[in-house]
Design an enzyme around this catalytic site. Structure first.
Site, PDB file in Angstrom:
ATOM      1  CB  ALA A 175      -0.879  -0.012   1.239  1.00  0.00           C
ATOM      2  N   GLY A 181       0.685  -4.969   1.020  1.00  0.00           N
ATOM      3  CA  GLY A 181      -0.544  -5.010   0.230  1.00  0.00           C
ATOM      4  C   GLY A 181      -0.336  -5.643  -1.135  1.00  0.00           C
ATOM      5  CD  GLU A 231      -2.242  -7.523   3.157  1.00  0.00           C
ATOM      6  OE1 GLU A 231      -1.958  -6.348   2.813  1.00  0.00           O
ATOM      7  OE2 GLU A 231      -2.754  -7.800   4.247  1.00  0.00           O
ATOM      8  CD  GLU A 251       1.896  -5.552   5.686  1.00  0.00           C
ATOM      9  OE1 GLU A 251       2.696  -6.480   5.947  1.00  0.00           O
ATOM     10  OE2 GLU A 251       1.027  -5.629   4.796  1.00  0.00           O
TER      11      GLU A 251
HETATM   12  C1  HXC Z   1       5.083   4.375  -1.249  1.00  0.00           C
HETATM   13  C2  HXC Z   1       6.981   3.412  -2.107  1.00  0.00           C
HETATM   14  C3  HXC Z   1       6.619   2.163  -1.557  1.00  0.00           C
HETATM   15  C4  HXC Z   1       5.393   2.075  -0.838  1.00  0.00           C
HETATM   16  C5  HXC Z   1       8.509   1.940  -2.573  1.00  0.00           C
HETATM   17  N1  HXC Z   1       8.150   3.224  -2.723  1.00  0.00           N
HETATM   18  N2  HXC Z   1       7.599   1.267  -1.857  1.00  0.00           N
HETATM   19  N3  HXC Z   1       6.207   4.499  -1.956  1.00  0.00           N
HETATM   20  N4  HXC Z   1       4.663   3.201  -0.723  1.00  0.00           N
HETATM   21  N5  HXC Z   1       4.956   0.947  -0.310  1.00  0.00           N
HETATM   22  C6  HXC Z   1       8.868   4.266  -3.424  1.00  0.00           C
HETATM   23  C7  HXC Z   1      10.083   4.757  -2.639  1.00  0.00           C
HETATM   24  O1  HXC Z   1       9.690   5.711  -1.681  1.00  0.00           O
HETATM   25  C8  HXC Z   1      10.912   5.361  -3.745  1.00  0.00           C
HETATM   26  O2  HXC Z   1      10.392   6.613  -4.089  1.00  0.00           O
HETATM   27  C9  HXC Z   1      10.652   4.428  -4.928  1.00  0.00           C
HETATM   28  O3  HXC Z   1       9.420   3.768  -4.634  1.00  0.00           O
HETATM   29  C10 HXC Z   1      11.732   3.392  -5.107  1.00  0.00           C
HETATM   30  O4  HXC Z   1      11.894   2.706  -3.874  1.00  0.00           O
HETATM   31  P1  HXC Z   1      13.330   2.464  -3.196  1.00  0.00           P
HETATM   32  O5  HXC Z   1      13.073   2.155  -1.782  1.00  0.00           O
HETATM   33  O6  HXC Z   1      14.253   3.586  -3.517  1.00  0.00           O
HETATM   34  O7  HXC Z   1      13.821   1.161  -3.992  1.00  0.00           O
HETATM   35  P2  HXC Z   1      14.776   0.005  -3.485  1.00  0.00           P
HETATM   36  O8  HXC Z   1      15.933   0.589  -2.732  1.00  0.00           O
HETATM   37  O9  HXC Z   1      15.060  -0.819  -4.684  1.00  0.00           O
HETATM   38  O10 HXC Z   1      13.942  -0.833  -2.421  1.00  0.00           O
HETATM   39  C11 HXC Z   1      12.801  -1.560  -2.854  1.00  0.00           C
HETATM   40  C12 HXC Z   1      11.939  -1.983  -1.619  1.00  0.00           C
HETATM   41  C13 HXC Z   1      11.643  -0.726  -0.777  1.00  0.00           C
HETATM   42  C14 HXC Z   1      12.745  -2.993  -0.767  1.00  0.00           C
HETATM   43  C15 HXC Z   1      10.688  -2.648  -2.134  1.00  0.00           C
HETATM   44  O11 HXC Z   1      11.090   0.278  -1.642  1.00  0.00           O
HETATM   45  C16 HXC Z   1      10.641  -0.963   0.323  1.00  0.00           C
HETATM   46  O12 HXC Z   1      10.999  -1.513   1.366  1.00  0.00           O
HETATM   47  N6  HXC Z   1       9.415  -0.508   0.153  1.00  0.00           N
HETATM   48  C17 HXC Z   1       8.374  -0.589   1.149  1.00  0.00           C
HETATM   49  C18 HXC Z   1       7.881  -1.986   1.306  1.00  0.00           C
HETATM   50  C19 HXC Z   1       6.811  -2.077   2.395  1.00  0.00           C
HETATM   51  O13 HXC Z   1       7.081  -1.762   3.566  1.00  0.00           O
HETATM   52  N7  HXC Z   1       5.586  -2.457   2.001  1.00  0.00           N
HETATM   53  C20 HXC Z   1       4.491  -2.544   2.926  1.00  0.00           C
HETATM   54  C21 HXC Z   1       3.739  -1.257   2.940  1.00  0.00           C
HETATM   55  S1  HXC Z   1       2.477  -1.284   4.145  1.00  0.00           S
HETATM   56  P3  HXC Z   1      11.292   7.967  -4.040  1.00  0.00           P
HETATM   57  O14 HXC Z   1      10.303   9.041  -4.384  1.00  0.00           O
HETATM   58  O15 HXC Z   1      11.858   8.038  -2.684  1.00  0.00           O
HETATM   59  O16 HXC Z   1      12.316   7.716  -5.104  1.00  0.00           O
HETATM   60  C22 HXC Z   1       1.253  -2.122   3.436  1.00  0.00           C
HETATM   61  C23 HXC Z   1       0.027  -2.232   4.286  1.00  0.00           C
HETATM   62  C24 HXC Z   1      -1.005  -3.021   3.622  1.00  0.00           C
HETATM   63  O17 HXC Z   1       1.307  -2.583   2.351  1.00  0.00           O
HETATM   64  C25 HXC Z   1      -2.232  -2.950   4.442  1.00  0.00           C
HETATM   65  C26 HXC Z   1      -3.494  -2.830   3.680  1.00  0.00           C
HETATM   66  C27 HXC Z   1      -3.383  -2.512   2.307  1.00  0.00           C
END
Ligand code: HXC
Length: 258
Positions: A65, A109, A112, A132
């Protein structure tokens, strides 16, 4: 509806929906989920379509998400707008098969969403996780429930409590994905599988999906009764006559979805 966050395409009888926010690794923002829901319902309602494929990019199916969208929400916001239930669960109303073709990250998400599809075909580059917990929250789109049904309690607890990722091999070994293909072949393979399903008799395909899904919601004996009713009803279709006649006559069946 003009889409800004997804791409849609029809290839033969297969609808292909591509999540398309590459700069955010396909983070599943509310606008993206609204568009996805709209495209899914449109494909489901389209008589020319027999199967749907949802995919992302080479690097990410979806990295979760949208954290930037969630960051400032308070409890009352989340509760009152029922974040994320509305919109996200549209996919569960789709009656035609939906295949997730996953390459790269399917996190939070994203994992999911893939699990809400009917089955997952993974590229060898796929990584699944429910990270998460690292953000101070827990899965909110069914991850704690569906992942546990897919992979069992021990592995689900490990994933949800540590936030670690699973690679494609581990995901296949533990039953999360149905098959793994080389990353370069992912879309071709998924479209081929979807095309094969789309060539079958739609009533039987839809009933097969309904029957398997029922197994999550009921006891074994009720599920078997439910299956039997659907099974009997298919003998009322022309396609059952055609399918069995084709077998006996050693030819390919031509189904009419009737
Ligand atoms: C918003 C995101 C994002 C996310 C990545 N980006 N994941 N933006 N929401 N979930 C954005 C980053 O901010 C960044 O933007 C760009 O995408 C590239 O990401 P990087 O982190 O620079 O890439 P990398 O170093 O290759 O790492 C990839 C990654 C990492 C390991 C996937 O991005 C990451 O850990 N993302 C979050 C994963 C996560 O925690 N997902 C769960 C979310 S909570 P900028 O603008 O900075 O360049 C969730 C809750 C669900 O899903 C509940 C109900 C739906």
């Amino acid at each position: 509806m003009a889409y800004e966050n997804i791409l849609t395409e029809t290839r033969g009888s297969v609808a292909l929906i591509t999540l398309n926010r590459p700069k955010a690794l396909n983070a599943l923002s509310s606008p993206l989920m609204a568009e996805l829901g709209d495209a899914l319902l449109a494909a489901d309602a389209n008589a020319e379509i027999g199967c749907i494929v949802v995919t992302g990019s080479e690097k990410a199916f979806a990295a979760g998400a949208d954290i930037k969208e969630m960051q400032s929400k308070g409890f009352a916001d989340a509760y009152v707008e029922d974040f994320i239930t509305s919109g996200w669960e549209t996919i569960l109303r789709v009656r035609k098969p939906v295949i997730a073709a996953v390459a790269g990250y399917a996190l939070g998400g994203g994992c999911e969403l893939a699990m809400m599809c009917d089955f997952i075909i993974a590229a060898d580059s796929a990584k699944f996780g429910q990270p998460e917990i690292n953000l101070g929250v827990i899965p909110g789109a069914g991850g704690s429930q569906r992942l546990t049904r897919f992979v069992g309690k021990s592995k689900a607890m490990d994933m949800v409590l540590t936030g670690r990722n699973m690679d494609a091999q581990e995901a296949e070994r533990s039953g999360l994905v149905s098959r793994i293909v080389p990353a370069a072949d992912l879309l071709d393979e998924a479209m081929k599988v979807a095309g094969r399903i789309a060539d079958l008799s739609l009533p039987s395909v839809m009933m097969a999906k309904e029957a398997v899904n029922r197994s999550y919601e009921t006891t074994l004996s009720e599920g078997v009764r439910f299956e039997r009713r659907l099974f009997h009803s298919l003998f009322a279709t022309e396609d059952q006559k055609e399918g069995m006649a084709a077998f006996v006559e050693k030819r390919q069946p031509v189904f009419k979805n009737r």
